[in-house]
Structure formats: C-alpha cells, structure tokens
Design an enzyme around this catalytic site. Structure first.
Site, mmCIF file in Angstrom:
data_model
loop_
_atom_site.group_PDB
_atom_site.id
_atom_site.type_symbol
_atom_site.label_atom_id
_atom_site.label_comp_id
_atom_site.label_asym_id
_atom_site.label_seq_id
_atom_site.Cartn_x
_atom_site.Cartn_y
_atom_site.Cartn_z
ATOM 1 C CB THR A 107 -0.910 -0.003 1.249
ATOM 2 O OG1 THR A 107 -1.714 -1.180 1.213
ATOM 3 C CG2 THR A 107 -1.812 1.218 1.299
ATOM 4 N N GLY A 146 2.730 -2.854 8.250
ATOM 5 C CA GLY A 146 3.013 -3.114 9.660
ATOM 6 C C GLY A 146 4.491 -3.386 9.876
ATOM 7 C CD GLU A 389 -4.015 -8.905 3.428
ATOM 8 O OE1 GLU A 389 -3.215 -8.443 4.254
ATOM 9 O OE2 GLU A 389 -3.770 -8.958 2.219
HETATM 10 C C1 LIG Z 1 1.166 -15.969 13.315
HETATM 11 C C2 LIG Z 1 0.292 -15.242 14.221
HETATM 12 C C3 LIG Z 1 -0.289 -13.970 13.604
HETATM 13 C C4 LIG Z 1 -1.608 -14.274 12.897
HETATM 14 C C5 LIG Z 1 -2.257 -13.008 12.405
HETATM 15 C C6 LIG Z 1 -3.268 -13.309 11.369
HETATM 16 C C7 LIG Z 1 -4.010 -12.079 10.862
HETATM 17 C C8 LIG Z 1 -3.117 -11.123 10.123
HETATM 18 C C9 LIG Z 1 -3.847 -9.853 9.830
HETATM 19 C C10 LIG Z 1 -2.857 -8.819 9.345
HETATM 20 C C11 LIG Z 1 -3.373 -7.463 9.627
HETATM 21 C C12 LIG Z 1 -2.991 -6.473 8.889
HETATM 22 C C13 LIG Z 1 -2.063 -6.627 7.734
HETATM 23 C C14 LIG Z 1 -2.590 -5.919 6.557
HETATM 24 C C15 LIG Z 1 -1.993 -6.123 5.391
HETATM 25 C C16 LIG Z 1 -2.502 -5.485 4.189
HETATM 26 O O1 LIG Z 1 -3.467 -4.772 4.180
HETATM 27 S S1 LIG Z 1 -1.609 -5.885 2.797
HETATM 28 C C17 LIG Z 1 -2.333 -4.942 1.528
HETATM 29 C C18 LIG Z 1 -3.688 -5.491 1.160
HETATM 30 N N1 LIG Z 1 -4.144 -4.846 -0.014
HETATM 31 C C19 LIG Z 1 -5.140 -5.331 -0.747
HETATM 32 O O2 LIG Z 1 -5.799 -6.293 -0.396
HETATM 33 C C20 LIG Z 1 -5.413 -4.607 -2.020
HETATM 34 C C21 LIG Z 1 -6.795 -4.887 -2.519
HETATM 35 N N2 LIG Z 1 -6.813 -4.781 -3.951
HETATM 36 C C22 LIG Z 1 -6.692 -5.911 -4.735
HETATM 37 O O3 LIG Z 1 -6.559 -7.024 -4.270
HETATM 38 C C23 LIG Z 1 -6.765 -5.698 -6.240
HETATM 39 O O4 LIG Z 1 -6.411 -4.393 -6.557
HETATM 40 C C24 LIG Z 1 -8.185 -5.940 -6.756
HETATM 41 C C25 LIG Z 1 -8.508 -7.388 -6.498
HETATM 42 C C26 LIG Z 1 -9.185 -5.069 -6.043
HETATM 43 C C27 LIG Z 1 -8.228 -5.612 -8.209
HETATM 44 O O5 LIG Z 1 -7.257 -6.396 -8.821
HETATM 45 P P1 LIG Z 1 -6.737 -5.972 -10.263
HETATM 46 O O6 LIG Z 1 -5.666 -6.925 -10.646
HETATM 47 O O7 LIG Z 1 -6.411 -4.526 -10.203
HETATM 48 O O8 LIG Z 1 -7.960 -6.099 -11.244
HETATM 49 P P2 LIG Z 1 -9.036 -7.215 -11.423
HETATM 50 O O9 LIG Z 1 -9.368 -7.196 -12.872
HETATM 51 O O10 LIG Z 1 -10.158 -7.008 -10.452
HETATM 52 O O11 LIG Z 1 -8.326 -8.592 -11.077
HETATM 53 C C28 LIG Z 1 -7.492 -9.178 -12.079
HETATM 54 C C29 LIG Z 1 -7.599 -10.655 -11.957
HETATM 55 O O12 LIG Z 1 -6.901 -11.035 -10.772
HETATM 56 C C30 LIG Z 1 -7.744 -11.784 -9.944
HETATM 57 N N3 LIG Z 1 -7.352 -11.488 -8.574
HETATM 58 C C31 LIG Z 1 -7.387 -10.285 -7.975
HETATM 59 N N4 LIG Z 1 -6.936 -10.420 -6.704
HETATM 60 C C32 LIG Z 1 -6.605 -11.714 -6.521
HETATM 61 C C33 LIG Z 1 -6.075 -12.484 -5.423
HETATM 62 N N5 LIG Z 1 -5.794 -11.906 -4.238
HETATM 63 N N6 LIG Z 1 -5.836 -13.797 -5.606
HETATM 64 C C34 LIG Z 1 -6.113 -14.367 -6.788
HETATM 65 N N7 LIG Z 1 -6.646 -13.725 -7.876
HETATM 66 C C35 LIG Z 1 -6.866 -12.406 -7.726
HETATM 67 C C36 LIG Z 1 -9.134 -11.310 -10.269
HETATM 68 O O13 LIG Z 1 -10.090 -12.274 -9.899
HETATM 69 C C37 LIG Z 1 -9.021 -11.166 -11.757
HETATM 70 O O14 LIG Z 1 -9.051 -12.443 -12.307
HETATM 71 P P3 LIG Z 1 -9.875 -12.691 -13.647
HETATM 72 O O15 LIG Z 1 -9.686 -14.144 -13.917
HETATM 73 O O16 LIG Z 1 -9.279 -11.759 -14.665
HETATM 74 O O17 LIG Z 1 -11.292 -12.328 -13.292
HETATM 75 C C1 LIG Z 2 -4.228 -1.276 10.565
HETATM 76 C C2 LIG Z 2 -3.797 -1.379 9.126
HETATM 77 C C3 LIG Z 2 -2.728 -2.175 8.782
HETATM 78 C C4 LIG Z 2 -2.310 -2.263 7.455
HETATM 79 N N1 LIG Z 2 -1.214 -3.030 7.146
HETATM 80 C C5 LIG Z 2 -0.783 -3.059 5.864
HETATM 81 C C6 LIG Z 2 0.376 -3.821 5.520
HETATM 82 O O1 LIG Z 2 0.990 -4.461 6.383
HETATM 83 N N2 LIG Z 2 0.814 -3.798 4.229
HETATM 84 C C7 LIG Z 2 0.149 -3.093 3.253
HETATM 85 O O2 LIG Z 2 0.584 -3.108 2.105
HETATM 86 N N3 LIG Z 2 -0.982 -2.383 3.539
HETATM 87 C C8 LIG Z 2 -1.451 -2.355 4.818
HETATM 88 N N4 LIG Z 2 -2.583 -1.648 5.127
HETATM 89 C C9 LIG Z 2 -3.263 -0.871 4.067
HETATM 90 C C10 LIG Z 2 -4.543 -1.541 3.637
HETATM 91 O O3 LIG Z 2 -4.271 -2.677 2.892
HETATM 92 C C11 LIG Z 2 -5.355 -0.529 2.792
HETATM 93 O O4 LIG Z 2 -5.729 0.521 3.629
HETATM 94 C C12 LIG Z 2 -6.586 -1.209 2.194
HETATM 95 O O5 LIG Z 2 -6.183 -2.066 1.151
HETATM 96 C C13 LIG Z 2 -7.613 -0.208 1.672
HETATM 97 O O6 LIG Z 2 -7.031 0.604 0.691
HETATM 98 P P1 LIG Z 2 -7.105 2.200 0.845
HETATM 99 O O7 LIG Z 2 -6.654 2.551 2.197
HETATM 100 O O8 LIG Z 2 -6.403 2.778 -0.326
HETATM 101 O O9 LIG Z 2 -8.651 2.555 0.749
HETATM 102 P P2 LIG Z 2 -9.407 3.117 -0.558
HETATM 103 O O10 LIG Z 2 -9.399 2.067 -1.614
HETATM 104 O O11 LIG Z 2 -8.887 4.453 -0.875
HETATM 105 O O12 LIG Z 2 -10.893 3.179 0.047
HETATM 106 C C14 LIG Z 2 -11.554 4.414 0.242
HETATM 107 C C15 LIG Z 2 -13.010 4.234 -0.178
HETATM 108 O O13 LIG Z 2 -13.047 4.045 -1.598
HETATM 109 C C16 LIG Z 2 -13.837 2.906 -1.900
HETATM 110 N N5 LIG Z 2 -13.329 2.259 -3.120
HETATM 111 C C17 LIG Z 2 -12.038 2.134 -3.485
HETATM 112 N N6 LIG Z 2 -11.936 1.475 -4.647
HETATM 113 C C18 LIG Z 2 -13.189 1.152 -5.023
HETATM 114 C C19 LIG Z 2 -13.745 0.435 -6.125
HETATM 115 N N7 LIG Z 2 -12.978 -0.065 -7.088
HETATM 116 N N8 LIG Z 2 -15.090 0.299 -6.172
HETATM 117 C C20 LIG Z 2 -15.865 0.798 -5.190
HETATM 118 N N9 LIG Z 2 -15.406 1.497 -4.123
HETATM 119 C C21 LIG Z 2 -14.083 1.656 -4.043
HETATM 120 C C22 LIG Z 2 -13.676 1.989 -0.700
HETATM 121 O O14 LIG Z 2 -14.784 1.092 -0.597
HETATM 122 C C23 LIG Z 2 -13.649 2.984 0.454
HETATM 123 O O15 LIG Z 2 -14.960 3.256 0.876
HETATM 124 C C24 LIG Z 2 -3.003 -1.543 6.454
HETATM 125 C C25 LIG Z 2 -4.103 -0.747 6.790
HETATM 126 C C26 LIG Z 2 -4.506 -0.659 8.124
HETATM 127 C C27 LIG Z 2 -5.687 0.209 8.473
#
Ligand SMILES: CCCCCCCCCC/C=C\C/C=C/C(=O)SCCNC(=O)CCNC(=O)[C@H](O)C(C)(C)COP(=O)(O)OP(=O)(O)OC[C@H]1O[C@@H](n2cnc3c(N)ncnc32)[C@H](O)[C@@H]1OP(=O)(O)O
Ligand SMILES: Cc1cc2nc3c(=O)[nH]c(=O)nc-3n(C[C@H](O)[C@H](O)[C@H](O)COP(=O)(O)OP(=O)(O)OC[C@H]3O[C@@H](n4cnc5c(N)ncnc54)[C@H](O)[C@@H]3O)c2cc1C
Length: 632
Positions: A107, A146, A389
């Site tokens: 991110t 994180g 996530e």
């Molecule tokens: C050991 C003790 C500890 C235990 C702890 C456990 C809990 C831990 C919790 C951790 C807490 C905090 C950590 C946080 C970390 C983060 O937040 S990391 C960052 C997370 N960010 C995201 O999730 C970003 C979200 N956005 C996306 O995933 C993609 O942008 C999105 C899916 C929205 C769009 O993908 P695009 O590629 O841009 O476009 P799209 O056309 O939609 O997708 C293309 C194609 O790819 C397939 N696809 C997308 N995502 C996935 C996936 N994750 N896996 C597999 N396939 C995926 C999608 O279905 C499309 O496929 P198609 O066949 O073309 O339809």
């Molecule tokens: C506590 C915490 C820990 C984190 N840890 C990590 C980490 O370890 N590593 C890492 O990489 N990231 C991490 N993140 C980031 C996290 O993965 C992002 O915040 C999350 O993926 C959401 O993306 P964003 O913040 O850009 O929200 P945005 O996507 O900007 O969301 C803002 C608004 O826009 C809307 N929106 C966005 N796109 C669309 C769409 N296509 N269609 C409709 N509505 C849409 C959403 O629904 C939301 O209401 C962490 C975040 C938090 C809060």
C-alpha cells in the site's frame, strides 16, 4: 471451540503476559512490550517443545497483542509463495530465526486498493544487473505496512517492474531497509512510523521512501515471473499468483474475527448474567438483565456468530489448503474460487463482528464504556479488519465478480465450482419449504431459503448488467451502475456460506456428540438462520424466497429461540474455554465478580496513585480558597 491451549498455565504464569497492566502504556511501551512478548513466546516454544500451532494459539490467547505480526503472517508466507526454491533457501532461514525482520510493503499513500496504479518503480539496470527502486512522488511512498516504521530490516516491496521503457506490472522485490549492524536506515531509505491509530498502537505501521535504492536482480521474488540477465521478462505463472499472500491473510482474518466476537459475546453474556437491574413486578427482586428479551435480542447474535465463524473458518481452511497445494504445484485452477470465496467471507466476517461487538458493548451499559470492560478495546482492535487485506466493499465486488462468472457458466450449461453449485438449479422451480409454522424449526428448510435468496440476488444483478449492456452502456458504466446490487449479491452468497457451514457442521457433530450437546447446537444454528432472515427480511421477501406469512412465522420462532438459548447461554460462552487473561475483561471474568474486578481496575488507575492531583496545587487550591488566580 478453541483448541484448549494446554500451555495456558505456562503462558499466564508470567507477568509479561498478564494483561491488566497494559492500560496507561505509552505507544513506545506498548511497542516494546509487544516485541518482548513475541520473543518470550518464542523462548517458551523452545523450552517446552511447543508446536507451531501452540505458538499461534499463544498469540491468539494474547489477542494478537504481540510484535512482528506482519513478519509472521505476511513476510514469511510471501517468501513461501512468491520466491523460487533458491530464494526460499536463502531468505526463509533468516526470517524464521528473526535474523531479518520483515514487512509486506504494498500500500502507498495514494493507493491501497488499486494495485495496478501503485507508483513505486523497480527499473532494471542491465549495466549493473540490478533493480533501482524509486518513490517517484509523495503519493508513491509506501504507507501503512506493519512493522515498517521502526522494526523491519527488510521489506517485500510491491513495485511496477520497468525494463527499458516497458512496464511489466506489479512484482515483488526483497529490499533491505536497515543495517543489520546498527539498525540505521540504509542509504536511500527514509522510514518512520505513520503516527497513532485508533487501536493496535503496539504496531509500528510505517512509511517508506525509496531514493534510487539498488538491489541485485536476484532480489526479485521470481516464482511467478523473472528477469534474465539480458533484461528479458519471463512469466512462469499467472500474475494473479503474486496476489496469493493476500488470499492467505484474508483466511486468517476470518479466524481473527471469530476470536474477537467470542471475546465480545463472552463478556456481554457473563456480565448480563450477573448484572441485576430493575424488576418486572413492582417491588419484586431485580432481574438478571440476561432475562430481558431485548438483552437476549442484542447479544445472542454475537453468540451465534461466534459458532458460525468457527465452523466457516474450519471449512475454509480445508478449502484453502486444497487450493494452495495445487497452486504450489503450478495448478492455478482453484485460484479464482479461493480468491472469490475468501474475498467475500473476509468482508462478511469482519462486517458481522464489528457490528455485533458494538452491540455487546452497548449491552454492558455504562461499564461498557470503561476500558476495563475491554469490549470497547476489542472493537477498536477489530475495526481495521474491515479495511486491511482489502477494503470490504472492494472485496465484496471481487466476490461478486466471481459469482457473475459462475452464474454465466451455469446458464451456459457448464460446470461450476462446488461453492456455487446452487446456481445450476432452476430458480423458477423453487417452492418455499416453510408451509406451516413448525417448518421454521428445521435448519435445512432455512438453508433452502438462504439458497434461493442468494441465487435470486446473483441472477437479478446479472440480468440487470446484461440489460444495461444491451441498452448501450459500456462495461465499466454498467458495472458502476450496479455496484450496490453486486455487493448485495456477494453478501447474500456469503451469508449462505455461513449458514451452510453451520448446518453441515452441526449435522456432522450430531453423529459423534451427546444428544444434549447436539440439541443445543441445533438450537443455536436454528437461531442463527432465523435471525439472519429477520435482519435482511427485505431481501428475502424481494427474492420471493419467503412471503409475508413465512416472515411472520420466522419472526415468532426467532423470539421463541431466544428463550430456548437462554438456559445454555453462559455454558455456550464458557465452552470457548478462554482464560481470564485472554478475555482481560473485569466484566467477563469466570468467577462473575464483575464489581470487584472493576474496583480493582480502578484502584490500578495511575491517577489514583496519589490522593491529591497535581492540578490541585496549580489551579484548584487558590480557587477553592477564594484567592485571586494568577494569570494563566
Ligand atoms: C502468526 C500469528 C499472527 C496471525 C495473524 C493473522 C491475521 C493477520 C492480519 C494482518 C493485519 C494487517 C495486515 C494488513 C496487510 C494489508 O493490508 S496488505 C495490503 C492489502 N491490499 C489489498 O488487499 C489490495 C486490494 N486490492 C486488490 O486485491 C486488487 O487491486 C483488486 C482485487 C481489487 C483488483 O485487482 P486488479 O488486478 O487490479 O484487477 P481485477 O481485474 O479485479 O483482477 C485481475 C484478476 O486477478 C484476480 N485477482 C485479484 N486479486 C486476486 C487475489 N488476491 N488472488 C487471486 N486472484 C486475484 C481477479 O479475480 C481477476 O481475475 P480474472 O480471472 O481476470 O477475473
Ligand atoms: C491497521 C492497518 C494495517 C495495514 N497493514 C498493511 C500492511 O501491512 N501492508 C500493506 O501493504 N498495507 C497495509 N494496510 C493498508 C490496507 O491494505 C489498505 O488501507 C486497504 O487495502 C484499503 O485501501 P485504501 O486505504 O487505499 O482505501 P481506498 O481504496 O482508498 O478506500 C476508500 C473508499 O473508496 C472505496 N473504493 C475504493 N476502490 C473502489 C472500487 N474499485 N469500487 C468501489 N469502491 C471503491 C472503498 O470502498 C472505500 O470506501 C493496512 C491498513 C490498516 C488500516
């Protein structure tokens, strides 16, 4: 419910893991305490030959209030999923022995959801056989990962791969951030903590600016794609496989959600059993608030959700393990299914528990607003799950995208995945199974109702999309015009999954457990199903899965269910087998002495360590004595 942690006594015998004292800690103290805890658990694991599962359960017993969560839950799994065997041989031993500490840096300040728009670049330099990592502008800096702020020595940086003047999309790169000698940031690296958050402040979520940081070509994690020495990009697997780490963490978040709602429902139900307030008959004895129908209506959904999420996590873990084993053998056939399922269920589980935790908090009255009740703290720590996530809305849309593909296959007479097999049925052949009141007590009948509602929601939005396209809207406009319905369809599918897993799990348990236990679980499953229909009655009516007569029967049966659950409510939360130190709540202690524990907590309040507050001498003394106040 939670595999009883046979090592609980060892863990909670140590003051370090006794949580009463966390209140009043500064961020730095929380941060340091969390690191200390993880390393001490690691020592206990070695001293007592704990398994990895014991280690994980210990962390869950501490409500994940430990350090290195991302190192453990993302950095190591990402190496396992994105690195070649040679790269694993190099990086895994270092990571598993904590010789390097990692984060997953995807991110950015300007983008989190839209991975395709990430701005960090990794440009291949054939002259030196290196990648040059750059943060092009302010919005490009990594923001949120994180442990990035003060802990991580390395990061798996997701960056746009540039070779020559071509962009090959987002790829993973191992980047060292800090010296292993003195922990100072390396040249070109600017890192820091992003500041205090609503909760989880023991975690140093950070920012990262990369100023022309050079890494060897071998640092691109190359399981799914690689760059040759002469600058050729070779893709060995679908780029989607680079998303695999997120799929795993979404599964972990379902269990995190289960753990938090178990804590919340345990606190609310135990406290409601000891709290007496008001009486129904004038002059009669005060009632346990747990006997008020409205109190049951407020908190029994969290009890049912605890069991529903437990069964769904167990089912999804099995589904994930099958998919992951295939993906690691290069067979991505199940990747779309597991991504679609876990995207939706992560969103549904985290939405469900954040709503129900607030209801648990409210059900504790004024004491629910004290930190010592912990239910509010639990909610604060759970809130990020609706965003991390993948923002929930976006995750529902990924699930909906999967469902649209499945229903298109079903309508074309092709095979569909098991989780969407219901889409093959003829939607018009449905007859509501509840034809008289007593039919509402059959969870299998309710399951048919959930199935019809989900099928109808998916079919309806698919038809609307088709209509919009045929009316001349382009793909993205048609999609955007139906986002709300797409989210609704995904939620309907996810709620069906929870109900199905609950019904099937109880049915399986009945074959081995006592009839008493089976009847209690059946009752809870029935209640979960009834309550789900009542809270989304508009959608169930709209889909014609039920009519008004059925809704009337179902609402009546739901209220009857509350009374049926009441005698077993405390036993059902005791069955979570959670140690008082895990729950940490003065209101939810096993001994039921809520008032005593509240008073003990108040006495520990730092402000109470002196009788007269310093402010008295500064401001109050002259005021109270009627003497003129000095200029403030
Ligand atoms: C050991 C003790 C500890 C235990 C702890 C456990 C809990 C831990 C919790 C951790 C807490 C905090 C950590 C946080 C970390 C983060 O937040 S990391 C960052 C997370 N960010 C995201 O999730 C970003 C979200 N956005 C996306 O995933 C993609 O942008 C999105 C899916 C929205 C769009 O993908 P695009 O590629 O841009 O476009 P799209 O056309 O939609 O997708 C293309 C194609 O790819 C397939 N696809 C997308 N995502 C996935 C996936 N994750 N896996 C597999 N396939 C995926 C999608 O279905 C499309 O496929 P198609 O066949 O073309 O339809
Ligand atoms: C506590 C915490 C820990 C984190 N840890 C990590 C980490 O370890 N590593 C890492 O990489 N990231 C991490 N993140 C980031 C996290 O993965 C992002 O915040 C999350 O993926 C959401 O993306 P964003 O913040 O850009 O929200 P945005 O996507 O900007 O969301 C803002 C608004 O826009 C809307 N929106 C966005 N796109 C669309 C769409 N296509 N269609 C409709 N509505 C849409 C959403 O629904 C939301 O209401 C962490 C975040 C938090 C809060």
């Amino acid at each position: 419910m939670q595999k009883t942690f046979k090592n609980e006594k060892i863990l909670f015998a140590e003051p370090l893991f006794q949580c009463d004292g966390l209140a009043g800690f500064t961020r730095s103290e929380l941060y340091e305490n969390a690191i200390h805890r993880t390393l001490r658990i690691n020592q206990l694991k070695k001293e007592h030959n704990w398994t990895q599962e014991d280690f994980d359960i210990a962390i869950r017993c501490l409500n994940y209030e430990v350090g290195f969560v991302i190192h453990l839950s993302m950095f190591i799994p990402a190496i396992e999923r994105l690195a070649t065997d040679d790269q694993k041989a190099k990086w895994l031993p270092l990571a598993e022995s904590y010789r390097i500490l990692g984060t997953y840096a995807q991110t950015e300040l300007g983008h989190g959801t839209n991975l395709m728009a990430l701005e960090t670049t990794a440009t291949f330099d054939p002259r030196t056989d290196e990648f040059v990592l750059r943060t092009p502008q302010l919005s490009s800096m990594k923001w949120w990962p994180g442990s990035l702020g003060k802990t991580a020595t390395h990061a798996i940086v997701l960056a746009q791969l540039i070779i020559g003047n071509k962009n090959y999309g987002m790829n993973p790169f191992m980047v060292q951030l800090r010296s292993l000698e003195d922990h100072m940031p390396l040249p070109g690296i600017i890192v820091g903590d992003i500041g205090a958050k609503l909760g989880a402040n023991s975690n140093d979520n950070g920012f990262l600016i990369l100023n022309d940081v050079r890494i060897p070509r071998e640092n691109m994690l190359a399981r799914n794609s690689k760059v040759t020495k002469d600058g050729r990009y070779i893709q060995t697997s679908t780029n989607k496989a680079n998303y695999a780490t997120m799929v795993l963490v979404r599964l972990s978040i379902i269990r995190w959600a289960e753990d938090t709602i178990k804590n919340g429902s345990l606190i609310a139900i135990r406290y409601s059993a000891v709290r007496r307030q008001s009486s129904l008959q004038a002059g009669g004895p005060e009632m346990q608030v747990l006997d008020y129908q409205t109190q049951q209506y407020k908190i029994f959904p969290s009890l049912a959700a605890s069991y529903a999420l437990f069964f769904t996590y167990e089912a999804m873990m099995k589904e994930y393990e099958i998919a992951y084993a295939q993906i690691m053998r290069g067979n991505n056939q199940l990747l779309g299914q597991i991504h679609g399922q876990l995207s939706g269920l992560k969103a549904f589980a985290s939405d469900l528990v954040t709503y129900e935790l607030e209801m648990c908090r409210r059900s504790c009255g004024g004491h629910g607003y004290l930190k010592a009740s912990v239910v509010g703290e639990t909610l604060l720590h759970t809130l990020p799950l609706v965003t991390v996530e993948g923002d929930n809305t976006v995750m529902y849309l990924q699930c909906a995208r999967y469902l649209l593909k499945q229903i298109a296959k079903a309508l074309a007479g092709q095979d569909v995945d098991e989780p969407t097999s219901y889409l093959k049925k003829d939607i018009l052949s449905y007859t509501c199974p509840v034809q008289k009141g007593e039919h509402c007590t059959n969870p299998n009948y309710l399951l048919k109702i959930y199935t019809q509602r989900a099928h109808s929601a998916i079919a309806s939005v698919a038809r609307q999309l088709q209509f919009d396209l045929e009316s001349g809207k382009d793909q993205s406009s048609a999609f955007n015009n139906n986002l709300v319905s797409l989210v609704q369809a995904a939620k309907a599918h996810c709620q069906l999954c929870l109900m199905k897993n609950f019904v099937e799990s109880v049915s399986a348990l009945e074959r081995t457990c006592s009839e008493n236990l089976a009847s209690v679980l059946r009752q809870l499953c029935l209640y979960f199903g009834l309550h789900g229909i009542v809270t989304a009655s508009g959608e169930f009516l709209e889909s014609e899965a039920i009519g008004l007569q059925q809704l009337e029967w179902i609402k009546a049966e739901e209220l009857k269910s509350l009374a049926a659950i009441r005698p077993n409510a405390v036993a059902l939360v005791d069955a979570f087998d959670l140690h008082d130190q895990t729950v940490m709540s003065a209101l939810g202690r096993y001994d039921g002495n809520a008032y005593q524990h509240l008073f003990e907590a108040a006495k520990r309040e730092p402000m109470n360590q002196t009788q007269v507050p310093p402010a008295y001498y500064k401001y109050l003394r002259d005021l109270i004595k009627g003497q003129p106040l000095a200029k403030l």
